[in-house]
Design a protein around this motif. Structure first.
Motif, PDB file in Angstrom:
ATOM      1  N   ARG A  76      -5.014   8.667   3.753  1.00 23.81           N
ATOM      2  CA  ARG A  76      -5.805   9.585   2.937  1.00 23.81           C
ATOM      3  C   ARG A  76      -6.406   8.868   1.760  1.00 23.81           C
ATOM      4  O   ARG A  76      -5.769   8.067   1.103  1.00 23.81           O
ATOM      5  CB  ARG A  76      -4.940  10.748   2.448  1.00 23.81           C
ATOM      6  N   ARG A  77      -7.627   9.165   1.455  1.00 20.50           N
ATOM      7  CA  ARG A  77      -8.304   8.510   0.337  1.00 20.50           C
ATOM      8  C   ARG A  77      -8.327   9.384  -0.916  1.00 20.50           C
ATOM      9  O   ARG A  77      -8.663   8.930  -1.987  1.00 20.50           O
ATOM     10  CB  ARG A  77      -9.720   8.145   0.721  1.00 20.50           C
ATOM     11  N   VAL A  80      -0.166   9.714   4.522  1.00 20.65           N
ATOM     12  CA  VAL A  80       0.090   9.041   3.247  1.00 20.65           C
ATOM     13  C   VAL A  80      -0.657   7.711   3.188  1.00 20.65           C
ATOM     14  O   VAL A  80      -1.215   7.338   2.172  1.00 20.65           O
ATOM     15  CB  VAL A  80       1.588   8.793   3.038  1.00 20.65           C
ATOM     16  N   LEU A  81      -0.670   7.013   4.272  1.00 31.85           N
ATOM     17  CA  LEU A  81      -1.302   5.693   4.281  1.00 31.85           C
ATOM     18  C   LEU A  81      -2.822   5.753   4.364  1.00 31.85           C
ATOM     19  O   LEU A  81      -3.493   4.874   3.859  1.00 31.85           O
ATOM     20  CB  LEU A  81      -0.760   4.866   5.451  1.00 31.85           C
ATOM     21  N   LYS A  89       1.865   6.879  -6.732  1.00 29.00           N
ATOM     22  CA  LYS A  89       0.785   7.759  -7.179  1.00 29.00           C
ATOM     23  C   LYS A  89       1.112   9.226  -6.888  1.00 29.00           C
ATOM     24  O   LYS A  89       0.919  10.094  -7.736  1.00 29.00           O
ATOM     25  CB  LYS A  89      -0.526   7.363  -6.499  1.00 29.00           C
ATOM     26  N   ILE A  90       1.622   9.498  -5.680  1.00 29.92           N
ATOM     27  CA  ILE A  90       1.979  10.876  -5.329  1.00 29.92           C
ATOM     28  C   ILE A  90       3.093  11.383  -6.239  1.00 29.92           C
ATOM     29  O   ILE A  90       3.051  12.515  -6.717  1.00 29.92           O
ATOM     30  CB  ILE A  90       2.401  10.972  -3.854  1.00 29.92           C
ATOM     31  N   ARG A  92       1.036   4.087  -2.908  1.00 27.72           N
ATOM     32  CA  ARG A  92       0.736   5.474  -2.552  1.00 27.72           C
ATOM     33  C   ARG A  92       1.865   6.410  -2.972  1.00 27.72           C
ATOM     34  O   ARG A  92       1.638   7.460  -3.544  1.00 27.72           O
ATOM     35  CB  ARG A  92       0.491   5.555  -1.054  1.00 27.72           C
ATOM     36  N   ILE A 128      -5.746  10.810  -2.342  1.00 30.83           N
ATOM     37  CA  ILE A 128      -4.480  10.788  -3.082  1.00 30.83           C
ATOM     38  C   ILE A 128      -4.491   9.607  -4.016  1.00 30.83           C
ATOM     39  O   ILE A 128      -4.881   8.545  -3.687  1.00 30.83           O
ATOM     40  CB  ILE A 128      -3.278  10.699  -2.132  1.00 30.83           C
ATOM     41  N   ALA A 161       0.831  -1.204   0.000  1.00 33.31           N
ATOM     42  CA  ALA A 161       0.000   0.000   0.000  1.00 33.31           C
ATOM     43  C   ALA A 161       0.866   1.254   0.000  1.00 33.31           C
ATOM     44  O   ALA A 161       0.567   2.227  -0.692  1.00 33.31           O
ATOM     45  CB  ALA A 161      -0.920  -0.008   1.217  1.00 33.31           C
ATOM     46  N   THR A 162       1.954   1.222   0.760  1.00 39.37           N
ATOM     47  CA  THR A 162       2.851   2.370   0.825  1.00 39.37           C
ATOM     48  C   THR A 162       3.523   2.612  -0.512  1.00 39.37           C
ATOM     49  O   THR A 162       3.611   3.749  -0.984  1.00 39.37           O
ATOM     50  CB  THR A 162       3.907   2.165   1.927  1.00 39.37           C
TER      51      THR A 162
END
Length: 72
Positions: free
Chosen positions: A69-70, A66-67, A13-14, A10, A72, A6-7
């Motif tokens: 937030r929906r 970061v983990l 994506k960022i 994320r 992002i 997941a990290t």
């Protein structure tokens, strides 16, 4: 999905949203490029919380945000 996966997703994506490459992120956040690449490598099993915190400071987010937030 595991926390590491997941990290990684994320971060990818960022980085894509902000048009930043791993080498740039490393330079701006004060970690080595190999550290960032290792963090982004899905095959690496471990993830350093300190590395996540350092890189997230540059993005202006805390590591928890970061983990969870929906938007992002």
């Amino acid at each position: 999905m595991k926390v590491k996966q997941a990290t990684v997703l994320r971060f990818q994506k960022i980085m894509e949203m902000r048009s930043i490459r791993p080498n740039e992120l490393a330079s701006l956040s004060g970690v080595t490029p190999s550290t960032v690449y290792s963090m982004l490598d899905e095959h690496q099993k471990e993830l350093s919380i300190n590395t996540v915190k350092k890189t997230m400071r540059w993005f202006g987010n805390d590591a928890r945000g970061v983990l969870y937030r929906r938007d992002i």
